[in-house]
Design a protein around this motif. Structure first.
Motif, PDB file in Angstrom:
ATOM      1  N   ASN A   8      40.761  37.678  42.307  1.00  0.00           N
ATOM      2  CA  ASN A   8      41.737  38.521  43.051  1.00  0.00           C
ATOM      3  C   ASN A   8      42.493  39.561  42.451  1.00  0.00           C
ATOM      4  O   ASN A   8      42.668  39.561  41.177  1.00  0.00           O
ATOM      5  CB  ASN A   8      42.941  37.453  43.655  1.00  0.00           C
ATOM      6  CG  ASN A   8      42.171  36.462  44.381  1.00  0.00           C
ATOM      7  OD1 ASN A   8      41.534  36.589  45.427  1.00  0.00           O
ATOM      8  ND2 ASN A   8      42.879  35.365  44.100  1.00  0.00           N
ATOM      9  N   TYR A   9      42.773  40.557  43.116  1.00  0.00           N
ATOM     10  CA  TYR A   9      43.389  41.767  42.528  1.00  0.00           C
ATOM     11  C   TYR A   9      44.554  42.297  43.328  1.00  0.00           C
ATOM     12  O   TYR A   9      44.564  42.266  44.624  1.00  0.00           O
ATOM     13  CB  TYR A   9      42.641  42.923  42.099  1.00  0.00           C
ATOM     14  CG  TYR A   9      43.222  44.128  41.709  1.00  0.00           C
ATOM     15  CD1 TYR A   9      43.603  44.345  40.522  1.00  0.00           C
ATOM     16  CD2 TYR A   9      43.558  45.262  42.677  1.00  0.00           C
ATOM     17  CE1 TYR A   9      44.330  45.422  40.156  1.00  0.00           C
ATOM     18  CE2 TYR A   9      44.162  46.471  42.161  1.00  0.00           C
ATOM     19  CZ  TYR A   9      44.608  46.636  40.673  1.00  0.00           C
ATOM     20  OH  TYR A   9      45.379  47.768  40.425  1.00  0.00           O
ATOM     21  N   THR A  20      45.311  44.737  48.325  1.00  0.00           N
ATOM     22  CA  THR A  20      44.775  43.470  47.606  1.00  0.00           C
ATOM     23  C   THR A  20      43.254  43.748  47.857  1.00  0.00           C
ATOM     24  O   THR A  20      42.749  44.070  48.681  1.00  0.00           O
ATOM     25  CB  THR A  20      45.074  42.151  48.257  1.00  0.00           C
ATOM     26  OG1 THR A  20      44.803  42.282  49.839  1.00  0.00           O
ATOM     27  CG2 THR A  20      46.539  41.803  48.070  1.00  0.00           C
ATOM     28  N   GLN A  21      42.593  42.957  46.683  1.00  0.00           N
ATOM     29  CA  GLN A  21      41.065  42.884  46.521  1.00  0.00           C
ATOM     30  C   GLN A  21      40.777  41.681  46.242  1.00  0.00           C
ATOM     31  O   GLN A  21      41.235  40.992  45.275  1.00  0.00           O
ATOM     32  CB  GLN A  21      40.483  43.903  45.760  1.00  0.00           C
ATOM     33  CG  GLN A  21      39.148  44.075  45.463  1.00  0.00           C
ATOM     34  CD  GLN A  21      38.317  44.485  46.539  1.00  0.00           C
ATOM     35  OE1 GLN A  21      38.749  45.873  46.844  1.00  0.00           O
ATOM     36  NE2 GLN A  21      37.240  44.088  46.989  1.00  0.00           N
ATOM     37  N   THR A  22      39.853  40.931  47.132  1.00  0.00           N
ATOM     38  CA  THR A  22      39.461  39.659  46.765  1.00  0.00           C
ATOM     39  C   THR A  22      37.843  39.791  46.624  1.00  0.00           C
ATOM     40  O   THR A  22      37.068  40.369  47.536  1.00  0.00           O
ATOM     41  CB  THR A  22      39.661  38.542  47.575  1.00  0.00           C
ATOM     42  OG1 THR A  22      39.447  38.705  48.712  1.00  0.00           O
ATOM     43  CG2 THR A  22      41.273  38.308  47.615  1.00  0.00           C
ATOM     44  N   SER A  24      34.497  37.074  46.109  1.00  0.00           N
ATOM     45  CA  SER A  24      33.682  35.630  45.943  1.00  0.00           C
ATOM     46  C   SER A  24      32.202  35.591  45.847  1.00  0.00           C
ATOM     47  O   SER A  24      31.619  36.264  46.825  1.00  0.00           O
ATOM     48  CB  SER A  24      34.099  34.703  47.275  1.00  0.00           C
ATOM     49  OG  SER A  24      33.685  33.512  47.377  1.00  0.00           O
TER      50      SER A  24
END
Length: 81
Positions: A8-9, A20-22, A24
């Motif tokens: 996560n960012y 936000t940046q995720t 996976s």
């Protein structure tokens, strides 16, 4: 066996807005699934925010004729209480 990696960012651009940046990644012997979500959130008033997001989903092993990558763009209102 399946391996999972995630991250996560968060960047607080200013008091009422953030990015936000995720990411996976789930990988096994026959397939790797990846999902990335980028979102920009801006508060309109105290409990209401506008959210713009872009999602990319990818599977490495799919049936013939099916795209490996799907994308989705969303504009939404978010209410917090």
């Amino acid at each position: 066996m399946i391996y999972r990696l995630g991250g996560n960012y968060l960047w607080n651009i200013s008091e009422p807005s953030k990015f936000t940046q995720t990411l996976s990644i789930e990988s096994g012997s026959s397939n790797t699934y990846t999902e990335a979500v980028s979102a920009l959130k801006a508060n309109i008033i105290d409990t209401l925010a506008l959210v713009l997001s872009f999602t990319v989903k990818n599977n490495s092993d799919v049936l013939p004729g099916i795209d490996k990558t799907d994308t989705a763009t969303a504009i939404s209102l978010e209410y917090t209480f």
